[in-house]
Motif scaffolding. Sequence first.
Motif, PDB file in Angstrom:
ATOM      1  N   ILE A 245       0.893  -1.212   0.028  1.00 39.54           N
ATOM      2  CA  ILE A 245      -0.057   0.118  -0.135  1.00 39.54           C
ATOM      3  C   ILE A 245       0.930   1.175   0.065  1.00 39.54           C
ATOM      4  O   ILE A 245       1.302   1.627   1.114  1.00 39.54           O
ATOM      5  CB  ILE A 245      -1.007  -0.149   1.347  1.00 39.54           C
ATOM      6  CG1 ILE A 245      -1.880  -0.981   1.200  1.00 39.54           C
ATOM      7  CG2 ILE A 245      -1.801   1.277   1.302  1.00 39.54           C
ATOM      8  CD1 ILE A 245      -2.921  -1.271   2.383  1.00 39.54           C
ATOM      9  N   ASN A 246       1.160   1.556  -1.195  1.00 40.23           N
ATOM     10  CA  ASN A 246       2.112   2.965  -1.204  1.00 40.23           C
ATOM     11  C   ASN A 246       1.588   4.234  -1.875  1.00 40.23           C
ATOM     12  O   ASN A 246       1.969   5.200  -2.073  1.00 40.23           O
ATOM     13  CB  ASN A 246       3.116   2.545  -2.425  1.00 40.23           C
ATOM     14  CG  ASN A 246       3.902   1.263  -1.734  1.00 40.23           C
ATOM     15  OD1 ASN A 246       4.188   1.098  -0.654  1.00 40.23           O
ATOM     16  ND2 ASN A 246       4.108   0.405  -2.760  1.00 40.23           N
ATOM     17  N   THR A 247      -0.023   4.157  -1.701  1.00 40.44           N
ATOM     18  CA  THR A 247      -0.650   5.368  -2.117  1.00 40.44           C
ATOM     19  C   THR A 247      -0.390   6.364  -1.207  1.00 40.44           C
ATOM     20  O   THR A 247      -0.011   6.367  -0.090  1.00 40.44           O
ATOM     21  CB  THR A 247      -1.998   5.069  -2.285  1.00 40.44           C
ATOM     22  OG1 THR A 247      -2.666   4.242  -1.031  1.00 40.44           O
ATOM     23  CG2 THR A 247      -2.448   4.128  -3.447  1.00 40.44           C
ATOM     24  N   LYS A 248      -0.422   7.676  -1.906  1.00 38.35           N
ATOM     25  CA  LYS A 248      -0.277   9.070  -0.783  1.00 38.35           C
ATOM     26  C   LYS A 248      -1.739   9.385  -0.422  1.00 38.35           C
ATOM     27  O   LYS A 248      -1.565  10.530   0.466  1.00 38.35           O
ATOM     28  CB  LYS A 248       0.388  10.029  -1.685  1.00 38.35           C
ATOM     29  CG  LYS A 248       1.659   9.686  -2.422  1.00 38.35           C
ATOM     30  CD  LYS A 248       2.785   9.986  -1.318  1.00 38.35           C
ATOM     31  CE  LYS A 248       4.211   9.662  -1.864  1.00 38.35           C
ATOM     32  NZ  LYS A 248       4.720   8.249  -1.384  1.00 38.35           N
ATOM     33  N   ASP A 249      -2.603   8.807  -0.680  1.00 38.91           N
ATOM     34  CA  ASP A 249      -4.002   8.893   0.248  1.00 38.91           C
ATOM     35  C   ASP A 249      -4.034   8.811   1.694  1.00 38.91           C
ATOM     36  O   ASP A 249      -2.944   8.184   2.295  1.00 38.91           O
ATOM     37  CB  ASP A 249      -5.140   8.529  -0.523  1.00 38.91           C
ATOM     38  CG  ASP A 249      -4.930   6.827  -0.512  1.00 38.91           C
ATOM     39  OD1 ASP A 249      -4.195   6.500   0.012  1.00 38.91           O
ATOM     40  OD2 ASP A 249      -5.612   6.286  -1.402  1.00 38.91           O
ATOM     41  N   GLU A 250      -5.247   8.857   2.427  1.00 38.89           N
ATOM     42  CA  GLU A 250      -5.373   8.589   3.691  1.00 38.89           C
ATOM     43  C   GLU A 250      -5.191   7.254   4.016  1.00 38.89           C
ATOM     44  O   GLU A 250      -4.751   6.992   5.155  1.00 38.89           O
ATOM     45  CB  GLU A 250      -6.810   8.804   3.995  1.00 38.89           C
ATOM     46  CG  GLU A 250      -7.339  10.301   4.088  1.00 38.89           C
ATOM     47  CD  GLU A 250      -7.832  10.817   2.679  1.00 38.89           C
ATOM     48  OE1 GLU A 250      -7.426  10.181   1.613  1.00 38.89           O
ATOM     49  OE2 GLU A 250      -8.268  11.975   2.955  1.00 38.89           O
ATOM     50  N   ILE A 251      -5.531   6.211   3.279  1.00 36.76           N
ATOM     51  CA  ILE A 251      -5.339   4.846   3.376  1.00 36.76           C
ATOM     52  C   ILE A 251      -3.788   4.495   3.205  1.00 36.76           C
ATOM     53  O   ILE A 251      -3.299   3.790   4.510  1.00 36.76           O
ATOM     54  CB  ILE A 251      -6.174   3.835   2.358  1.00 36.76           C
ATOM     55  CG1 ILE A 251      -7.568   4.062   2.768  1.00 36.76           C
ATOM     56  CG2 ILE A 251      -5.837   2.542   2.521  1.00 36.76           C
ATOM     57  CD1 ILE A 251      -8.457   3.206   1.996  1.00 36.76           C
ATOM     58  N   GLY A 252      -3.178   5.144   2.624  1.00 33.43           N
ATOM     59  CA  GLY A 252      -1.325   5.108   2.374  1.00 33.43           C
ATOM     60  C   GLY A 252      -0.945   5.668   3.767  1.00 33.43           C
ATOM     61  O   GLY A 252      -0.254   4.811   4.496  1.00 33.43           O
ATOM     62  N   GLU A 253      -1.675   6.723   4.162  1.00 35.35           N
ATOM     63  CA  GLU A 253      -1.092   7.180   5.635  1.00 35.35           C
ATOM     64  C   GLU A 253      -1.229   6.254   6.524  1.00 35.35           C
ATOM     65  O   GLU A 253      -0.633   6.183   7.186  1.00 35.35           O
ATOM     66  CB  GLU A 253      -1.758   8.548   5.850  1.00 35.35           C
ATOM     67  CG  GLU A 253      -0.851   9.562   5.445  1.00 35.35           C
ATOM     68  CD  GLU A 253      -1.736  10.977   5.783  1.00 35.35           C
ATOM     69  OE1 GLU A 253      -2.103  11.173   6.723  1.00 35.35           O
ATOM     70  OE2 GLU A 253      -1.727  11.845   4.884  1.00 35.35           O
ATOM     71  N   LEU A 254      -2.567   5.650   6.823  1.00 35.78           N
ATOM     72  CA  LEU A 254      -2.951   4.799   7.876  1.00 35.78           C
ATOM     73  C   LEU A 254      -2.201   3.635   7.788  1.00 35.78           C
ATOM     74  O   LEU A 254      -1.597   3.360   8.876  1.00 35.78           O
ATOM     75  CB  LEU A 254      -4.318   4.423   7.403  1.00 35.78           C
ATOM     76  CG  LEU A 254      -5.040   3.249   8.414  1.00 35.78           C
ATOM     77  CD1 LEU A 254      -5.105   3.964   9.844  1.00 35.78           C
ATOM     78  CD2 LEU A 254      -6.205   2.803   7.898  1.00 35.78           C
ATOM     79  N   ALA A 255      -1.863   3.144   6.397  1.00 34.65           N
ATOM     80  CA  ALA A 255      -0.902   1.846   6.617  1.00 34.65           C
ATOM     81  C   ALA A 255       0.543   2.192   7.083  1.00 34.65           C
ATOM     82  O   ALA A 255       1.092   1.427   7.965  1.00 34.65           O
ATOM     83  CB  ALA A 255      -0.840   1.317   5.128  1.00 34.65           C
ATOM     84  N   GLN A 256       1.118   3.428   6.789  1.00 36.35           N
ATOM     85  CA  GLN A 256       2.261   3.921   7.227  1.00 36.35           C
ATOM     86  C   GLN A 256       2.286   3.911   8.649  1.00 36.35           C
ATOM     87  O   GLN A 256       3.161   3.485   9.543  1.00 36.35           O
ATOM     88  CB  GLN A 256       2.655   5.171   6.506  1.00 36.35           C
ATOM     89  CG  GLN A 256       4.573   5.312   6.436  1.00 36.35           C
ATOM     90  CD  GLN A 256       4.358   6.469   6.180  1.00 36.35           C
ATOM     91  OE1 GLN A 256       3.887   7.409   5.279  1.00 36.35           O
ATOM     92  NE2 GLN A 256       5.747   7.139   6.512  1.00 36.35           N
ATOM     93  N   GLU A 257       1.213   4.695   9.100  1.00 37.59           N
ATOM     94  CA  GLU A 257       1.029   4.970  10.761  1.00 37.59           C
ATOM     95  C   GLU A 257       1.146   3.694  11.444  1.00 37.59           C
ATOM     96  O   GLU A 257       1.645   3.560  12.387  1.00 37.59           O
ATOM     97  CB  GLU A 257       0.153   5.923  10.918  1.00 37.59           C
ATOM     98  CG  GLU A 257       0.395   7.250  10.498  1.00 37.59           C
ATOM     99  CD  GLU A 257       1.438   8.105  11.012  1.00 37.59           C
ATOM    100  OE1 GLU A 257       1.475   7.942  12.456  1.00 37.59           O
ATOM    101  OE2 GLU A 257       1.796   8.951  10.633  1.00 37.59           O
TER     102      GLU A 257
END
Length: 445
Positions: free
Chosen positions: A200-212
């Motif tokens: 999940i490397n998208t720059k959207d909210e879901i990408g942010e959620l995965a990174q966090e």
Amino acid sequence: MTVKTKADFKIRTRIMLLYLGLSLLLISIAIPGMFYLISKTLKDSFDSVIKETMNQAESCIVLEEEGIALSNIKDLEEKLLRNGGLFVKIYDENYNELFSSHGASDAFEWCEKEKNWKKENRTIQIHNEQAHIFLVGNVYYNSLLQNLLIVVLLFIPIYLILTAIFTYFMAKTMLNPISKIISTTRTIKAGDWKKRIEDINTKDEIGELAQEFNEMISTIDESYTRERSFTSNASHELRTPVSIIKACSEEALTTNDQQIVKENLETIQFESDRIGKIISQLLILSRGFEGRYNFNPEPLELFECTESIIGTLEEESSKKNITIHNEIEKDRTVCADQIMLTQILINVIGNAIKYGRQNGNIWAHSYSMNNYIWIEIKDDGSGIAQEDLTHIFERFYRGDKTRNRDGVGLGLSIVKWIIDLHHGKIQVSSTIDKGTTFLIGFPQK
Ligand code: ADP
């Protein structure tokens, strides 16, 4: 049969149902509104055509000497031809037919049998004479509206089905990463703390959620690992002196040699002191973790505090004939908790003695720089290896474990914890066999 509540549906189903509901609401408002507007416009224009035709027919009626007559009837016929679907008959007052437009006889018959015809009549009075105008018109737009309604009614279910399919798959695609997050969470819950959310490397909210999420799991994993190693280190550190005490007591109990008994008792005393030190340091740390400590920062005279610690450590320093030079200016103060500052100085100056050389020196300085009051504790002892420097603040880390049975490896982690609590800083520089300098900074209030 169990009835599903709103919360039981998956998000994609809920999005689809919401979208369908909204579409239905819009359709049920827009379509009747559209029909009303179209039919009103058509009816108004039809009525105005009828009115115009009636007026034109009226203007054809004139009074002559013999009675009611017609003039300019050609214009009326042309108008009727142009508009189509309108038929006119004109009678005199005795209902003798004066004019009948093309096809009017059939139209007047049909309009009696069929719906969708509009009838109008008007009586004209000219002096003592009367004339009657009868007009019928085919309401053409009714069938137009009916056809339109059939098309719209067929279109609505097709539109709703396509909308449902489209929103369901769109929501499914958009929520796919969430399913990945859920499955990763389950794997982690089952005990695999090394698992992370991938792809999940998208720059959207879901990408942010995965990174966090990944960062959060790494932090928890690190702290779990730290806690595990803390517990195992603590038990290891306690087990060693306990085993030594056990061995010494067994030896002392089985020998008659007073010298051996004495030596064993001295070892037991040394190891008991060590256990006491470990336990008291563990207690300080665990109170720190649990937030069970008193923290009362106040302005403290640095010279006085250092002087009193030098006195406390007199016995240790004199054993090695180490001279401690308190070169702190007399009026220098720091804002700190007294017990905690004492703990810092005991640990750092105590280390300087512990790792200092015979006949060595320790210097204590203080100065103010960059909004901090810095305390410098410098020794000319054994120094710390470069590879150890980054680890000395970790719990149970000891520089040279084989040489250093005296240390526990908790002193500097306590110092670090206290400094963090005061929002301070600690730095260390060292050269092997030359000495070590600790710099402790307290924010200048
Ligand atoms: P310990 O109980 O082992 O002294 P500390 O946490 O106080 O534990 O120190 C961690 C390690 O840092 C020590 O084991 C030692 O190797 C090193 N160290 C700390 N202070 C000094 C110093 N002044 N000189 C040399 N080494 C030091």
